[in-house]
Design a protein around this motif. Structure first.
Motif: not given
Lengths: 423, 340
Positions: A44, A47, A51, A128, A383, B155-161, B163-166, B168, B199
């Motif tokens: 973590e 992680t 970014p 992973r 969605w 940029f929003v991201g960087g949480d394990s939830y 994953g590696t998707n970012f 904006t 989404s």
């Protein structure tokens, strides 16, 4: 918590279990919990700063690169099944787990030299892969080291430790960046050191022979055929089907946080903290719900967890904007994880013989993960077709339906049956 | 192995690894300290008064990245002498833009647990008029020609939830009223003539035409679009595909942008183009390197952009008609805006 003397071998805790007396969680479980905690701190950390590293360290726009795309989900399912199968062959749970944890550990320093997105994507994929390989053997070891009637609690303790590591990781990473602005190399190096400690604790303090003494005569031999034949077992089939059904209506976390922000107007600055809310609730509730599952039945608690998720969906649907609502939704979301994640493994362990424990758990985990993946694709499509509110309403209806289906399938109470533990 | 020996092994390993970890943090910290010392070959920088008011002498205001006490501060140089001495303001920004005496500065703010970010609206004297919390890492900032509107992308991201998707988030602020559009994702979308929602919609890189209309990049379903937005109608309309980080020329006739070109390496996928809005014809610009920036128009004939350099980034200028070639404008600088 009373911690057992770590010198005692994880022999059948059943011997120590008498009704009405609290037993200690097996030292093996605590050791595995420590390994998970340490490893999660390490992963973590990465992680949390990734970014930042990509945007400010490397000056990249990570958008639209899809570092790991959907193809990888299929691959990770396969890896999990392979890990489970290899662990069962000759009872090599620990060896496979060491390989998985080790692979993830060596990925950390590789990030230091990976300067471009495709390479970073490849390193993350390897990381992973290590995670996929070790999950089933680790859960198998937890179940084999615990008495059948205390498994819910054992998994609860493990998951709580695991989540504690996940909460600590970003904290450590930002402390390092506080000492050294742009010190991403330091974050990756420290992350590697922490991961190495995790592997070492696993090697030193988790006994290798988790599968007990020699195979009982007549017990199934671990083979691919035998692992697949598990699906012929009524109990396994029912459990897998239920996990699959409910997984099909479990909207992925990222959607939940997105909806929370969109529907409840959570201020922008709090957005990054939403997952911490879920993790905190998971951490606090994992042990009590594990114990509850041992007492009243894993199946009931597992279903109850999905009921909590259904409540969370329901709260996101109307246009209310109460100040407390985001907290309630996050608490329910964490409760859902605490009541399902380890509890499903505790239930599955009761349905799968010890010789095939890893394969069986991997099978059920994979079924659930694949179903959730399908759900996230379907939810995204819904969605696009109808907008977020209708998509969420549909997911809630689907979850209610799947839960009804699961109630009808209702596996026997695994708390009272046992697929075998240490002799 | 006995428990005692196991503990000895563990403690020994812990000491070694703790040493390595500590050394790496100290090394990174001392490297940062070096960045606070002036480099002999760097451009001269001195603290002073910086104003965003358009005055007679044309100036460039930008984030100064030269090492020394004024690193990351807003600085100005005369447009006629970009390599000359810099005047630093004392205001630190990660991203910045200014027009007509209004500045938008995206800066880091230290939090208890982790760093947060905020957008600060500055008046002509660099005094804070307002600030807004940001949900992620700043990447783009713009102000409308009148100075009334500001836009920013994080940029929003960087949480394990995630994953590696970012993803904006792009916000637009009316600096006169304080009316804030938190995310363009709330706007109605018309894609290829039909209403559209999804989404996975992301917006970035706003460029303003006036106080109501803007252009931006919209991404969805693995495609990028140039969209024209209408703030009053709260609506965006797609104009064409494969276009990122638009930047409208001062005369409003052309858009400079970066475009993904097939066959380029995955880690350097972009080439610079200019789109003529009347004819919808694209012209490739004479920059062979992959540029990841939102261009700035120096005037109606020249664009300016950043490329990685020894001190983070350098600024280059390039003719906007596809002729000529890139010229280095100044070293150790980012996020320029022309004043006056």
């Amino acid at each position: 918590m009373y911690v057992a003397d770590s010198r005692s071998t994880p022999a059948a805790p059943a011997a120590r279990l008498t009704t009405g007396r609290r037993s200690a969680v097996a030292p093996t479980v605590l050791a595995l919990g420590a390994v998970s905690l340490i490893t999660d701190v390490s992963s973590e950390m990465v992680t949390a700063v990734l970014p930042l590293y990509l945007v400010t360290g490397l000056g990249l726009s990570p958008l639209g690169f899809g570092l790991l795309d959907g193809v990888y989900n299929g691959f990770s399912a396969l890896v999990r099944l392979v890990g489970g199968h290899l662990a069962d062959r000759g009872g090599r749970h620990k060896a496979v787990a060491v390989f998985g944890y080790g692979l993830s550990a060596v990925c950390k320093p590789l990030l230091l030299v990976a300067g471009s997105l495709p390479v970073i994507g490849a390193v993350l994929a390897a990381d992973r892969t290590g995670k996929g390989l070790r999950t089933a053997p680790r859960d198998a070891m937890i179940s084999l080291a615990s008495a059948p009637e205390a498994r819910g609690r054992a998994f609860g303790v493990h998951r709580a430790m695991d989540t504690a590591g996940a909460l600590l990781g970003p904290l450590v990473a930002f402390l390092i960046l506080r000492q050294a602005v742009d010190g991403y190399d330091a974050v990756f190096t420290v992350s590697f050191c922490v991961a190495a400690v995790g592997v070492l604790v696993l090697v030193l303090f988790v006994p290798a022979r988790a599968a007990g003494p020699e195979r009982a005569p007549g017990a199934p031999r671990a083979s691919l055929k035998a692992a697949l034949a598990l699906l012929g077992e009524r109990e396994v089939r029912r459990l897998a089907l239920c996990a699959l059904l409910l997984g099909l209506a479990t909207v992925s976390d990222s959607f939940v946080y997105l909806l929370l922000q969109r529907r409840l107007d959570v201020p922008d600055r709090w957005f990054a903290l939403l997952p911490l809310g879920t993790a905190a609730a998971f951490l606090l509730l994992a042990v009590p719900l594990g114990r509850l599952a041992d007492r009243v039945g894993r199946w009931q608690v597992f279903l109850g967890g999905h009921a909590a998720l259904l409540c969370a969906y329901a709260l996101l649907l109307p246009g209310w904007r109460g100040a407390a609502l985001p907290y309630v939704v996050l608490a329910l979301h964490g409760l859902f994880y605490a009541a399902t994640d380890g509890v499903l493994m505790a239930a599955a362990a009761g349905a799968v013989p010890a010789e095939l424990r890893s394969s069986g758990l991997a099978l059920i985990q994979t079924g659930q993960a694949s179903a959730r993946f399908v759900c996230s694709i379907a939810f995204g499509a819904a969605w696009t077709a109808w907008g977020d509110r209708t998509a969420l309403g549909t997911a809630a209806a689907a979850l209610a339906l799947c839960a009804a289906g699961a109630v009808l399938l209702r596996p026997a109470d695994p708390a009272r049956t046992d697929g075998g533990t240490l002799a | 192995m006995t428990l005692r020996n196991k503990l000895i092994v563990l403690v020994t390993a812990l000491l070694v690894l703790a040493g390595v970890a500590t050394a790496s943090v100290l090394h990174a910290a001392s490297r940062e300290d070096r960045k606070n010392q002036v480099q002999a070959d760097g451009p001269p920088v001195r603290g002073g008064q910086v104003s965003l008011a358009p005055d007679s002498a044309r100036r460039i205001v930008f984030r100064n990245m030269a090492w020394g006490p004024h690193r990351d501060e807003l600085a100005t140089v005369p447009a006629a002498d970009p390599a000359g001495p810099r005047t630093a303001s004392g205001v630190k920004c990660l991203r910045f833009y200014a027009a007509a005496g209004t500045g938008v500065c995206l800066q880091a703010e230290r939090g208890a647990v982790r760093d947060g970010y905020r957008a600060v609206i500055l008046d002509a004297d660099l005094k804070e008029r307002a600030h807004y919390g940001l949900p992620g890492i700043p990447t783009r900032a713009r102000v409308s020609p009148s100075g009334h509107l500001a836009a920013w992308t994080v940029f929003v991201g960087g949480d394990s939830y995630a994953g590696t998707n970012f993803s904006t988030r792009t916000a637009i602020l009316d600096t006169r009223t304080g009316a804030l559009t938190r995310t363009l994702e709330d706007f109605a979308i018309e894609r290829d003539g039909h209403p559209y929602h999804a989404s996975d919609v992301n917006f970035w890189g706003v460029t303003f035409a006036d106080d109501q209309h803007f252009y931006a990049t919209m991404a969805t379903a693995k495609k990028t679009y140039l969209v024209r937005g209408d703030l009053a109608a709260r609506k965006v309309t797609t104009l064409r595909t494969n276009l990122e980080c638009p930047s409208l020329s001062p005369d409003g006739t052309r858009i400079a942008f970066k475009k993904r070109v097939a066959g380029l390496p995955a880690d350097a996928p972009w080439h610079l183009y200019v789109l003529d809005l009347a004819t919808m014809r694209e012209t490739a610009l004479a920059e062979p390197r992959s540029v990841d920036d939102q261009l700035v128009w120096q005037d109606d004939r020249t664009v300016v952009y950043s490329l990685p350099g020894d001190y983070g980034a350098d600024l280059y200028s390039l003719p906007a008609d596809g002729t000529g070639g890139p010229r280095r404008l100044l070293t150790a600088g980012l996020a320029p805006a022309y004043l006056g």
